[in-house]
Design a protein around this motif. Structure first.
Motif, PDB file in Angstrom:
ATOM      1  N   HIS A 182      65.943  62.557  25.652  1.00 50.56           N
ATOM      2  CA  HIS A 182      66.550  61.596  24.724  1.00 50.56           C
ATOM      3  C   HIS A 182      67.274  62.307  23.583  1.00 50.56           C
ATOM      4  O   HIS A 182      68.172  61.745  22.968  1.00 50.56           O
ATOM      5  CB  HIS A 182      65.480  60.659  24.158  1.00 50.56           C
ATOM      6  N   TRP A 183      66.876  63.530  23.297  1.00 47.31           N
ATOM      7  CA  TRP A 183      67.556  64.308  22.267  1.00 47.31           C
ATOM      8  C   TRP A 183      68.780  65.050  22.787  1.00 47.31           C
ATOM      9  O   TRP A 183      69.381  65.848  22.076  1.00 47.31           O
ATOM     10  CB  TRP A 183      66.577  65.303  21.616  1.00 47.31           C
ATOM     11  N   GLY A 184      69.082  64.825  24.048  1.00 45.78           N
ATOM     12  CA  GLY A 184      70.363  65.337  24.518  1.00 45.78           C
ATOM     13  C   GLY A 184      70.329  66.584  25.371  1.00 45.78           C
ATOM     14  O   GLY A 184      71.379  67.113  25.732  1.00 45.78           O
ATOM     15  N   CYS A 185      69.147  67.087  25.700  1.00 48.87           N
ATOM     16  CA  CYS A 185      69.102  68.287  26.533  1.00 48.87           C
ATOM     17  C   CYS A 185      69.817  68.004  27.865  1.00 48.87           C
ATOM     18  O   CYS A 185      69.540  66.998  28.510  1.00 48.87           O
ATOM     19  CB  CYS A 185      67.660  68.702  26.770  1.00 48.87           C
ATOM     20  N   PRO A 186      70.749  68.850  28.254  1.00 47.83           N
ATOM     21  CA  PRO A 186      71.542  68.565  29.471  1.00 47.83           C
ATOM     22  C   PRO A 186      70.833  68.942  30.766  1.00 47.83           C
ATOM     23  O   PRO A 186      71.243  69.851  31.478  1.00 47.83           O
ATOM     24  CB  PRO A 186      72.805  69.405  29.268  1.00 47.83           C
ATOM     25  N   TRP A 187      69.769  68.237  31.061  1.00 47.88           N
ATOM     26  CA  TRP A 187      69.018  68.509  32.289  1.00 47.88           C
ATOM     27  C   TRP A 187      69.891  68.317  33.525  1.00 47.88           C
ATOM     28  O   TRP A 187      70.700  67.396  33.578  1.00 47.88           O
ATOM     29  CB  TRP A 187      67.815  67.562  32.392  1.00 47.88           C
ATOM     30  N   SER A 188      69.649  69.132  34.528  1.00 48.46           N
ATOM     31  CA  SER A 188      70.316  68.919  35.816  1.00 48.46           C
ATOM     32  C   SER A 188      69.783  67.626  36.437  1.00 48.46           C
ATOM     33  O   SER A 188      68.631  67.261  36.223  1.00 48.46           O
ATOM     34  CB  SER A 188      70.066  70.108  36.742  1.00 48.46           C
ATOM     35  N   ARG A 189      70.636  66.960  37.195  1.00 49.05           N
ATOM     36  CA  ARG A 189      70.310  65.611  37.675  1.00 49.05           C
ATOM     37  C   ARG A 189      70.394  65.477  39.189  1.00 49.05           C
ATOM     38  O   ARG A 189      71.127  66.201  39.856  1.00 49.05           O
ATOM     39  CB  ARG A 189      71.300  64.608  37.064  1.00 49.05           C
ATOM     40  N   GLU A 190      69.685  64.469  39.673  1.00 49.80           N
ATOM     41  CA  GLU A 190      69.858  64.044  41.064  1.00 49.80           C
ATOM     42  C   GLU A 190      71.088  63.148  41.120  1.00 49.80           C
ATOM     43  O   GLU A 190      71.522  62.631  40.085  1.00 49.80           O
ATOM     44  CB  GLU A 190      68.644  63.204  41.502  1.00 49.80           C
ATOM     45  N   PRO A 191      71.612  62.905  42.330  1.00 45.87           N
ATOM     46  CA  PRO A 191      72.778  62.016  42.426  1.00 45.87           C
ATOM     47  C   PRO A 191      72.519  60.644  41.803  1.00 45.87           C
ATOM     48  O   PRO A 191      73.422  60.006  41.274  1.00 45.87           O
ATOM     49  CB  PRO A 191      73.001  61.891  43.941  1.00 45.87           C
ATOM     50  N   SER A 192      71.258  60.189  41.818  1.00 51.56           N
ATOM     51  CA  SER A 192      70.930  58.877  41.251  1.00 51.56           C
ATOM     52  C   SER A 192      71.015  58.858  39.734  1.00 51.56           C
ATOM     53  O   SER A 192      70.952  57.799  39.121  1.00 51.56           O
ATOM     54  CB  SER A 192      69.501  58.509  41.649  1.00 51.56           C
ATOM     55  N   VAL A 214      64.277  68.117  39.895  1.00 50.93           N
ATOM     56  CA  VAL A 214      63.230  69.133  39.750  1.00 50.93           C
ATOM     57  C   VAL A 214      63.389  70.197  40.821  1.00 50.93           C
ATOM     58  O   VAL A 214      63.980  69.954  41.870  1.00 50.93           O
ATOM     59  CB  VAL A 214      61.802  68.528  39.845  1.00 50.93           C
ATOM     60  N   ARG A 215      62.853  71.406  40.505  1.00 48.36           N
ATOM     61  CA  ARG A 215      62.920  72.506  41.469  1.00 48.36           C
ATOM     62  C   ARG A 215      61.532  73.124  41.614  1.00 48.36           C
ATOM     63  O   ARG A 215      60.691  72.975  40.735  1.00 48.36           O
ATOM     64  CB  ARG A 215      63.934  73.555  41.023  1.00 48.36           C
ATOM     65  N   THR A 255      59.486  71.302  38.266  1.00 48.90           N
ATOM     66  CA  THR A 255      60.141  72.012  37.175  1.00 48.90           C
ATOM     67  C   THR A 255      61.490  71.396  36.842  1.00 48.90           C
ATOM     68  O   THR A 255      62.405  71.415  37.663  1.00 48.90           O
ATOM     69  CB  THR A 255      60.308  73.500  37.548  1.00 48.90           C
ATOM     70  N   TRP A 256      61.581  70.838  35.626  1.00 48.56           N
ATOM     71  CA  TRP A 256      62.863  70.340  35.132  1.00 48.56           C
ATOM     72  C   TRP A 256      63.709  71.548  34.778  1.00 48.56           C
ATOM     73  O   TRP A 256      63.186  72.546  34.279  1.00 48.56           O
ATOM     74  CB  TRP A 256      62.666  69.523  33.859  1.00 48.56           C
ATOM     75  N   TYR A 257      65.001  71.442  34.986  1.00 51.92           N
ATOM     76  CA  TYR A 257      65.830  72.605  34.680  1.00 51.92           C
ATOM     77  C   TYR A 257      67.209  72.165  34.209  1.00 51.92           C
ATOM     78  O   TYR A 257      67.666  71.063  34.508  1.00 51.92           O
ATOM     79  CB  TYR A 257      65.939  73.516  35.909  1.00 51.92           C
ATOM     80  N   ALA A 258      67.839  73.042  33.460  1.00 50.40           N
ATOM     81  CA  ALA A 258      69.231  72.843  33.075  1.00 50.40           C
ATOM     82  C   ALA A 258      69.961  74.056  33.638  1.00 50.40           C
ATOM     83  O   ALA A 258      70.066  75.080  32.972  1.00 50.40           O
ATOM     84  CB  ALA A 258      69.373  72.742  31.559  1.00 50.40           C
ATOM     85  N   ILE A 273      74.592  79.274  44.624  1.00 50.48           N
ATOM     86  CA  ILE A 273      74.344  80.214  43.529  1.00 50.48           C
ATOM     87  C   ILE A 273      75.086  79.753  42.280  1.00 50.48           C
ATOM     88  O   ILE A 273      74.528  79.706  41.183  1.00 50.48           O
ATOM     89  CB  ILE A 273      74.753  81.647  43.948  1.00 50.48           C
ATOM     90  N   ASP A 274      76.345  79.390  42.438  1.00 57.30           N
ATOM     91  CA  ASP A 274      77.136  78.983  41.269  1.00 57.30           C
ATOM     92  C   ASP A 274      76.638  77.683  40.660  1.00 57.30           C
ATOM     93  O   ASP A 274      76.771  77.457  39.464  1.00 57.30           O
ATOM     94  CB  ASP A 274      78.616  78.838  41.654  1.00 57.30           C
ATOM     95  N   LYS A 275      76.072  76.841  41.475  1.00 57.21           N
ATOM     96  CA  LYS A 275      75.635  75.553  40.954  1.00 57.21           C
ATOM     97  C   LYS A 275      74.239  75.632  40.334  1.00 57.21           C
ATOM     98  O   LYS A 275      73.994  75.107  39.250  1.00 57.21           O
ATOM     99  CB  LYS A 275      75.638  74.528  42.085  1.00 57.21           C
ATOM    100  N   LYS A 276      73.322  76.300  41.019  1.00 59.08           N
ATOM    101  CA  LYS A 276      71.939  76.261  40.587  1.00 59.08           C
ATOM    102  C   LYS A 276      71.552  77.438  39.695  1.00 59.08           C
ATOM    103  O   LYS A 276      70.721  77.305  38.806  1.00 59.08           O
ATOM    104  CB  LYS A 276      71.011  76.231  41.822  1.00 59.08           C
TER     105      LYS A 276
END
Lengths: 588, 127, 113, 251
Positions: free
Chosen positions: A102-112, A117-118, A128-131, A331-334
């Motif tokens: 909610h504070w804006g951390c740019p977490w990586s997302r699922e298509p939904s 998580v990884r 594991t949440w990740y950005a 590699i470039d994405k994750k």
């Protein structure tokens, strides 16, 4: 006599990394009337939280459960974690992570649009949440930027805390050196929270930034607060040789493999399960092979080294982390930062070549002894984050628990300190000012105006890091630890002859390096003596002379107290709630 | 403790190559503006009648005009090239998660430039 | 900090920049390099007839007015950048003033054409 | 014989001298050393009085920005081999006052950072309770602002910006890019508040698009692009207000 300036506030937080900022915001959220001082020796966004890469764990998915997260953490800790604290941690984690979203951390997302998580080492389920692979960076900046909206928070940036002040039996503030002016100030507060991070810099080869010198640990240690479980230092299995730059565990979470000089996935020889083909859709298998816990992977490297099955380069021995099968796109994405770092600092593009890696000192499971509410035994002093040992990490921390830890216990410390500050409104400013003047005199006399010193800070520091590596590294023995303890005692003596060439008051980094070394020598001694006393092997603490875990004698936390001579060591029981000690099983 | 503010020299714009190129880029506007004035003059003469117009054409045929045109053209082309190269920074197109690569956006601009130039030349001089 | 009216000037600058980038070079080639050597396509009747068409006049107006604002805007900032910050108000008036004058002249010429 | 390289370093000690000097150090040349390694070598082995900032040495903490031969660089990511055998000149970041040696005064940037409100702003009553979980954000929505969230606050962009050098009131590249980062975040509703600073005369309109900020940026944030896009946004607002003065407010 120069009088020292006294800055008055309700709560002072020392350290502006993830835990310190989370604590500051917690106070802003719950009690915006309190005046909070955030004292940090660097601008907060420089704090070492910034270098964390892989992610932060929390149970948020349907297929996951609190018990699984607890079990992974406790097993990972080799049963040295306090289970009541782990349960609290695991329960608080999801709300803290969502709060940061909610504070804006740019977490990586699922298509939904939901959080992605990884998988991570030692975890049964991916949680594991990740950005991408700059999670710590994004978390730190989200926290720092969010903290800016709280007007009750005053940033004392580039103020170097030197001492915890005690009056009437409780902590009433700190002294800090304002780097810009070189003046020592008193920051009087009704409660103090230490969030200064770990002390990786006592080792020569570390993922840690230059600022991680154990300042908070040493300050607490000096006022009689014990350090807990200091013998447990985590080596991360994949650092770049030479620089020690971290290659995140996420590289393995995404499917990277470790191979020795013959291209053989050697982890299968160390009770970490059987490898699946990298193209098998089930690879990587959780809690197996490359997704085993960090202590076991680092130890496996050392065994390979003994067998002569590793590669050798200008910066010592290494193995290969092979990501080629992941392909450029993934590699470039994750894990784009992995590619950036290896290309820049190892000259290796992981899309085309395997990355040279070796274990490197990474994280302190131990730290300032606190209870579940982050309180130390000194009234008014709290600690959270890597500086503290609360204890959820025990003998070995699981990857992606530390970022969550600094949120959960950072927030907790903010609340606990607030309550304490409200209950203890009175401060003795006259006495504090006097203490400040004494501290100013100590620093002037021992450092900036001192004559006749001849030992270079850098020389002493290098000798310290060298003896820590040789005597208190991944594998230790009574002999090696005794040598290290002796060497540290010698360095402690020689430190009194330290030489400061720089007589300038403005931003005197030679002075701060000396103060940091002073702190590090205390921390190093605490580590070496705690390690010497623990005659068993558990988690990251591996004794070649005592290769077995010994629950009868050592299912307990070590507490190390500072004395004028060798540190004194005591033990206290581990809290067991629902998970009795058992064998740590991976890959089976 | 007093901090030191380094003086900023008047030659700042000449101190680094990118700054010099920037100033050149900005000065292309002078040539563009001058050419617009020339166009105005052209229209004015055209409106005056055949004789005035013929005088204008003769002036355009002078070597001086050709030289000035050549210089102005060099700057005008520099303007076009820098302008189109910077366009992708402003026109950001995203399809799903992927950004349309900058070279495609710049390339589209260059293509439009070429196309319009050919059309214009064809209409005016009927090549 | 004050609310700015820059958007009007900036949008004219940007539009002028696009027009200039797309059309000015080829026009320069035509009037500067082609015409001196072959003026047959520039017969008075042909050109006069073309410019008499309202659409062509509108196009010419755009082609002249917008680049003038483009030019004024860039010149203004170059002059400020090279040290005339003290008199930035006057510079703005002179630069945009000239562009406005040019625009009016173009409008009048083309209207009456 | 061992290969060496010379570093010419800016020195300024405010309590000892009125103006800066340059000091030259000769150090061993190693192919895999970055400029920061060289400076650390000087600090440890030759001259303990040299002051500078550094920490992570992996290009993410943003501390070690300096001018290397007149160009702003992260010294932890700038290799000696790219300059060898020539002498390397190291100075504090341009455009900022110097506190000591290679240490600049950061107050102005910190002030500007706070001023642009770099946090998620929600309209009154539209804050989502924690219990209801995360805000949904598609990967495409994330990609909209992700690039601008990569800023490490190293301030190389300010040091590269001639506009900032000439006039420190300019809000500057990193701060504006961060404002854009939040403006373009699907979770944020605070653009209008940020416009007060961003669209002011000291904000985006000072920028003449030299573009060097984006060249200097070690993290490909492209602040120059962010500023131009902000100009487009503010211009659209301006025309909307002009054409529909009654209803343009709710953005």
């Amino acid at each position: 006599m120069v009088k020292s300036e006294v800055h008055k506030c309700d709560v002072v937080i020392v350290g502006g990394g993830g835990a310190g900022l989370r604590a500051a915001i917690a106070i802003g959220q719950t009690n915006p009337a309190l005046k909070v001082a955030l004292v940090s020796k660097v601008y907060p966004m420089r704090s070492h939280t910034v270098s964390a890469e892989g992610g932060a764990a929390a149970v948020t998915k349907e297929n996951d459960s609190f018990d699984d997260h607890c079990m992974d953490t406790i097993g990972g800790s080799d049963w040295l974690a306090d289970q009541d604290v782990v349960e609290f941690f695991v329960k608080q984690a999801p709300a803290e992570m969502i709060q940061l979203e909610h504070w804006g951390c740019p977490w990586s997302r699922e298509p939904s649009g939901k959080i992605a998580v990884r998988p991570f080492g030692g975890m049964k389920i991916e949680r594991t949440w990740y950005a991408a692979d700059k999670t710590g960076f994004h978390m730190l900046h989200a926290l720092y930027q969010t903290s800016l909206k709280y007007d009750n928070l005053i940033n004392y940036d580039e103020w170097f805390a030197t001492k915890i002040l005690i009056e009437n039996g409780r902590c009433q503030g700190v002294t800090a050196l304002e780097l810009r002016s070189g003046q020592l100030r008193v920051i009087a507060a009704k409660a103090v929270i230490l969030c200064t991070g770990g002390a990786g810099r006592v080792f020569p080869f570390t993922t840690n930034g230059a600022i991680k010198t154990g300042d908070g640990m040493a300050m607490a240690y000096r006022v009689g607060v014990p350090l807990k479980d200091m013998e447990f230092v985590q080596y991360h299995p994949t650092g770049l040789p030479g620089t020690g730059i971290l290659i995140t565990e996420a590289a393995r979470g995404e499917g990277g493999i470790l191979v020795n000089k013959d291209g053989y996935r050697y982890l299968q020889d160390y009770d970490l399960g059987k490898p699946l083909d990298v193209n098998d859709p089930l690879h990587p298998v959780k809690k197996t092979m490359e997704l085993g816990p960090r202590d076991r992977l680092s130890q496996a490297f050392m065994k390979e080294l003994e067998k002569g099955r590793v590669l050798s380069g200008p910066y010592g021995e290494y193995v290969h982390l092979d990501l080629r099968h992941l392909g450029e796109k993934k590699i470039d994405k994750k894990i784009p930062f992995v590619r950036e770092l290896s290309t820049k600092y190892a000259g290796i593009d992981p899309v085309y070549d395997p990355i040279p890696v070796r274990p490197v000192a990474h994280y302190f499971m131990g730290g300032v002894d606190t209870n579940i509410r982050t309180a130390t035994r000194l009234p008014g002093l709290f600690a959270a984050g890597e500086v503290a040992s609360v204890t959820i990490n025990g003998a070995n921390r699981l990857g992606s628990n530390s970022l969550t830890e600094l949120l959960v216990f950072g927030a907790q410390s903010g609340q606990a300190a607030t309550e304490f500050a409200i209950e203890h409104p009175d401060l003795d400013f006259t006495a504090l000012e006097k203490q400040g003047a004494d501290e100013q005199e100590r620093i002037t006399k021992n450092f900036i105006r001192k004559n006749g010193g001849y030992e270079r800070v850098a020389t002493l520091r290098q000798e310290m890091t060298k003896t820590m590596e040789s005597g208190a590294g991944i594998y230790r023995s009574e002999k090696s630890l005794k040598e290290t303890c002796d060497k540290l005692a010698e360095l402690r003596d020689r430190f009194s002859n330290v030489m400061i060439e720089d007589r300038s008051l403005a931003f005197n980094t030679e002075l701060t390096s000396a103060l940091e070394l002073d702190f590090m020598l205390d921390v190093a001694q605490a580590i070496a003596h705690s390690a010497l006393a623990r005659t068993e092997s558990r988690g990251s603490h591996q004794r070649t002379d005592y290769p077995k875990r010994n629950d009868e004698r050592f299912l307990s936390h070590s507490l190390v107290f500072r004395t004028d001579g060798a540190p004194r060591i005591e033990y206290k029981d581990v809290t067991i709630t629902r998970w009795p000690p058992a064998e740590r099983v991976y890959g089976r | 403790m007093k901090s030191y503010r380094r003086p900023v020299p008047n030659t700042l714009w000449l101190s680094r190559r990118p700054y010099i190129l920037f100033i050149i880029r900005e000065l292309t506007a002078v040539f563009v503006g001058a050419y617009c004035v020339l166009l105005l003059f052209f229209i004015y003469k055209l409106g005056k009648g055949l004789e005035a117009y013929q005088g204008m054409l003769d002036a355009l045929k002078s070597p001086l005009s050709i030289i000035l045109h050549l210089i102005a053209l060099a700057f005008a082309i520099y303007h076009s090239v820098t302008w189109f190269n910077l366009t992708p920074k402003i026109m950001v197109l995203q399809i799903g998660e992927e950004r349309v690569p900058a070279f495609l956006i710049a390339g589209a601009n260059f293509a439009a430039w070429l196309g319009l130039s050919v059309i214009l030349a064809w209409v005016i001089i009927g090549v | 900090m004050s609310k700015s009216n820059e958007p009007i000037f900036w949008s004219l600058f940007a539009a002028g920049g696009v027009v200039a980038a797309l059309f000015i070079p080829i026009l320069m080639v035509i009037t500067g390099l082609f015409l001196p050597f072959d003026d047959k396509p520039f017969a008075y009747e042909r050109i006069h007839g073309a410019v008499s068409h309202p659409l062509i006049r509108l196009l010419l107006f755009v082609l002249i007015a917008l680049p003038l604002f483009h030019c004024a805007h860039r010149l203004r900032f170059v002059l400020i950048d090279i040290g005339l910050k003290e008199v930035r108000g006057i510079i703005s008036v002179l630069c945009y003033g000239a562009a406005i004058v040019g625009t009016i002249i173009a409008a009048v010429l083309l209207w009456r054409f | 014989m061992e290969e060496t390289i010379e570093l010419e370093i800016f020195r300024y000690r405010p309590d000892q001298e009125d103006r800066p000097t340059f000091q030259t150090y000769e150090i061993p040349f190693r192919k895999d050393w970055v400029v920061l390694d060289a400076i650390n070598y000087i600090k440890d082995q030759i001259d303990g009085t040299l002051s500078y900032r550094w920490s992570c040495r992996m290009g993410v903490c943003g501390s070690c920005g300096m001018m290397v031969n007149g160009v702003p660089k992260l010294t932890c990511a700038t290799f000696l081999k790219d300059y060898y055998p020539d002498k390397i000149r190291v100075e504090p970041l341009a455009g900022f006052p110097v506190e000591r040696d290679l240490v600049i005064v950061m107050d102005d940037f910190i002030h500007k950072l706070k001023e642009i409100k770099p946090w998620i702003i929600r309209r009154e009553g539209e804050e989502k309770p924690i219990e209801e979980g995360e805000y949904l954000q598609s990967p495409a929505e994330l990609a909209e602002y992700k690039q601008y969230s990569m800023c490490i606050n190293c301030m190389l962009c300010y040091a590269a910006c001639p506009v900032y050098a000439l006039d420190n009131t300019f809000v500057g590249p990193a701060a504006i890019a961060l404002a854009q980062r939040y403006n373009m975040d699907s979770r944020d509703q605070g653009r209008e508040q940020r416009e007060e600073i961003i669209a002011s005369n000291e904000g985006i309109w000072e920028c003449t698009f030299v573009g060097e900020c984006s060249v200097a940026c070690p993290k490909s944030v492209d602040p120059a692009g962010a500023i131009q896009r902000a100009k487009v946004g503010s211009t659209i607002d301006w025309y909307k207000d002009l054409l529909m003065p009654w209803g343009g407010k709710k953005r």
